[in-house]
Write a protein that holds these residues in place. Sequence first.
Motif, mmCIF file in Angstrom:
data_model
loop_
_atom_site.group_PDB
_atom_site.id
_atom_site.type_symbol
_atom_site.label_atom_id
_atom_site.label_comp_id
_atom_site.label_asym_id
_atom_site.label_seq_id
_atom_site.Cartn_x
_atom_site.Cartn_y
_atom_site.Cartn_z
ATOM 1 N N LEU A 139 0.834 -1.209 0.000
ATOM 2 C CA LEU A 139 0.000 0.000 0.000
ATOM 3 C C LEU A 139 0.864 1.252 0.000
ATOM 4 C CD1 LEU A 139 -2.739 -1.039 2.591
ATOM 5 C CD2 LEU A 139 -3.136 -0.532 0.190
ATOM 6 N N ILE A 140 1.927 1.218 0.805
ATOM 7 C CA ILE A 140 2.809 2.392 0.883
ATOM 8 C C ILE A 140 3.575 2.557 -0.432
ATOM 9 C CG2 ILE A 140 4.874 3.301 2.016
ATOM 10 C CD1 ILE A 140 3.714 2.034 4.631
ATOM 11 N N TRP A 164 2.599 1.707 -3.404
ATOM 12 C CA TRP A 164 1.713 2.256 -4.446
ATOM 13 C C TRP A 164 1.411 3.735 -4.185
ATOM 14 C CZ3 TRP A 164 0.932 0.171 -9.029
ATOM 15 C CH2 TRP A 164 -0.016 0.753 -9.870
ATOM 16 N N SER A 165 1.260 4.105 -2.894
ATOM 17 C CA SER A 165 1.053 5.531 -2.589
ATOM 18 C C SER A 165 2.217 6.360 -3.109
ATOM 19 C CB SER A 165 0.918 5.765 -1.086
ATOM 20 O OG SER A 165 -0.027 4.908 -0.538
#
Lengths: 276, 297
Positions: free
Chosen positions: A14-15, A17-18
């Motif tokens: 998730l990080i 992709w952020s």
Amino acid sequence: MKRIITQTGIRIPLIIWSIAVLYPIIWMFIGSFKTNAEIYANPWGLPESFGFQNFVQAWSEYNINISIFNSLIVTVVGALLTLVLAIPTAYAIERLKFRGSNLLFTIYVSAMMIPMVLGWIPLFFLLMRLNLLDNIFGLAIVYAISQLPFSIFVLTSFMGTIPKSLEESAAIDGMSPYGILFRIITPLSMSGIITVTIMNAIQFWNEYFMALIFLQSEENYTLALAIDFISNEAQYTNNWGTLFASLTIAVIPVIILYAIFQRRIAKGMTEGAIKG
Amino acid sequence: MVQSNKQKYTFLAFCLIPTLVMFSIFTLYPLFSGLYYSFFEWSGSSANKEFIGFSNYIKLLNDSIIPDTIIHDYFLVATKVIGIMVLALFFAVALTQLKLKEAPFYRIIFFFPNIMSVVVIGILWMFIYNPSLGLVNSGLEFLGLEDWTRPWLGNETWALPSLVLPSVWAGIGLFLLLLMGGISNVSKSYYEAAELDGASEWQQFWKVTLPLIWPQIKVSILYIVITTLNGSFIIVQVMTGGGPNNSTHVMGSYLYQQAFVQYNFGYGATIGVMILILSLITVLILQLFMRREKVEY
């Protein structure tokens, strides 16, 4: 314990992709404050000092102020025209059940799935005959019609939630159907109207391909075309700073709208997709 | 309501006619007349518009670039469907099931590229792929993989695959939201029951989540397919213009080139008819293929 490990394990992608989403955007902002020499020496780092020379150059050499103005006109005129055309039709389809109302609705909605690229060739010659080719108002009309199916779809589903008793009591009080449409239904659908208008405005502000086909002279360029032009020149002149400045100018209004209307935009788009 | 039929019909006409007239002029007429144009040889001026029957269609079948453009389009469709669905599903499950505190943050960030202009996205990614300054090649050099660096968009083999990443990057957010909406509608009791039966989280995903959000998955796939077939040429036009050496031309960008660059308007319209037919057939086949009994437990 196990939960903490899975949570951290899941957080990593998730990080990543952020960062993948944010980094190019942030870097574009930073790049718009760098000199070309700095972009070459250290393309992905921070600038030594913040200067506005790129914005000044975009303004003076590429007349980006004219493109911003054109984009604003196209966006505002297009969005208003869409509403003028969509609200009465949505109301009639939703509330004045007439013979063929379902068929009409189906025609409008199925136009959302048809590839319009086939129609652009005849549209080009039609606009030419109407003296609307290479004309930002012509483009605004084309934009408005292109978003008509989506707008009618969202507005009908919105008007369906307004209680019928309001119209009935207004009619008993002697209000004309025009009065009911403009003084009762329109204000009560304001939330749907706002959602549709924001979605359409973003769409028109961003649009590139129809502008590429239907506009020709530089003084009529919208922002998307001006950016494309600056980008093509930058391949030879390496004038990247100006390019980033113009990209920044194009993105900032969208970011502001997204910051204010994040929920509406997300909801409007998912609803449009579900029907599509 | 006290109003005569005449008043009623006047009002109905007031509501419907102007919109329908505008829609017919600027949407329906161009579509049908595009069909008509495809039977003409026409360079734009009215004098030399010549009816040539099916010649454009025969030309289409013999044009060696056409099969490539179709393959390129379906390559983008397949890679985008896989890329977006895998990532969006993973993120959707992660954000709904794990109760992360910062979940709204990810949702807001991931969605933003969906409302950025294709021009901005394309130019940003052109710079990321830039052979000398770009992030991709600098990153590979930093990792000691100099052999892997290449002019991504200038390379006939790599240009088309390079267009997939920006499309996935820009597309994920919308489908993430669609799938999250589906998952949050799945009743908690199914998971509790599955857990009591000793199903692992992986089994829960395959046996509970996936069948129950099938409608959302279906809508997402259909939407990706339609938007790609009807709109992939925009990012192609911005990032490569169909080059190098036609290696990234899709049907729409080839239509643009034929009609608006080389002024073969009749042939361009023929390509448009092909796009229309192919996208309708594709959607029909997909709908048959993905028809699946609605699951209810």
